[in-house]
Design an enzyme around this catalytic site. Sequence first.
Site, mmCIF file in Angstrom:
data_model
loop_
_atom_site.group_PDB
_atom_site.id
_atom_site.type_symbol
_atom_site.label_atom_id
_atom_site.label_comp_id
_atom_site.label_asym_id
_atom_site.label_seq_id
_atom_site.Cartn_x
_atom_site.Cartn_y
_atom_site.Cartn_z
ATOM 1 C CB CYS A 79 -0.967 -0.060 1.175
ATOM 2 S SG CYS A 79 -2.445 0.889 0.881
ATOM 3 C CG HIS A 169 -2.976 -3.298 4.247
ATOM 4 N ND1 HIS A 169 -1.904 -2.653 4.830
ATOM 5 C CD2 HIS A 169 -3.687 -2.334 3.629
ATOM 6 C CE1 HIS A 169 -1.960 -1.367 4.579
ATOM 7 N NE2 HIS A 169 -3.039 -1.141 3.849
ATOM 8 C CD GLU A 171 0.056 -5.405 6.159
ATOM 9 O OE1 GLU A 171 0.048 -6.014 5.063
ATOM 10 O OE2 GLU A 171 -0.212 -4.197 6.272
HETATM 11 N N1 GLN Z 1 -3.408 6.286 0.961
HETATM 12 C C1 GLN Z 1 -2.251 5.942 1.645
HETATM 13 C C2 GLN Z 1 -1.057 6.685 1.091
HETATM 14 O O1 GLN Z 1 -1.146 7.363 0.120
HETATM 15 C C3 GLN Z 1 -1.989 4.460 1.600
HETATM 16 C C4 GLN Z 1 -3.014 3.714 2.394
HETATM 17 C C5 GLN Z 1 -2.457 2.528 3.109
HETATM 18 O O2 GLN Z 1 -1.256 2.310 3.189
HETATM 19 N N2 GLN Z 1 -3.345 1.764 3.669
HETATM 20 O O3 GLN Z 1 -0.005 6.584 1.640
#
Ligand code: GLN
Length: 192
Positions: A79, A169, A171
Amino acid sequence: MKIGVLALQGAFIEHINMLNKLNAETVEIRQKSDFTKDLDGIVLPGGESTAMKKLLLDLDLYEPIKQALEAGMPAFGTCAGLILMAKEFEDSTWKHFELLDIKIKRHGFGRQVGSFRVEEDFADIGKIPMVFIRGPYITEVRQGVDVLAKIGDKIVAVRQNNLLGVAFHPELTDNTGVHSYFLNMVKNCCEN
Ligand code: GLN
């Protein structure tokens, strides 16, 4: 096998737990001195990419990590971690590590309402649970980037050489498949 987990912000403890479950040794990277030469790989967790980038710069960790990844250290970004590795963004000129030859739509699935869980195929592992939290998706991949997972027409996992990036995610589930995939990358890269 010793894996560094960037522990400045975000969901890093869950990565540590999962890697430990798979018998990998982990080191929390909180400051420059934690990023030692004996690490076999690094996890860049989810969280807030802009906050993480700022902390990386403030703590003088940005350059050493970028150089290690450029030199081939295996890295697994989830992410925000994926966002940190990407080269290009839709609607923005952010500059982070600029390593992964992909274009990303940050918050592609929406913000809070865009948080959800699905089961989809991942590489040759088969169906795994995927948890999205204000996740991005990948809109373009360049040559040399393998697509590992998609939701409909949206790319959500890629690999380019030593870099593995997923928009969700793993994890936050009890499925260790993607972490095992990464540990295999590390093993094939560095143990000989
Ligand atoms: N929107 C977040 C970002 O731009 C990422 C979201 C996340 O890691 N769950 O960093």
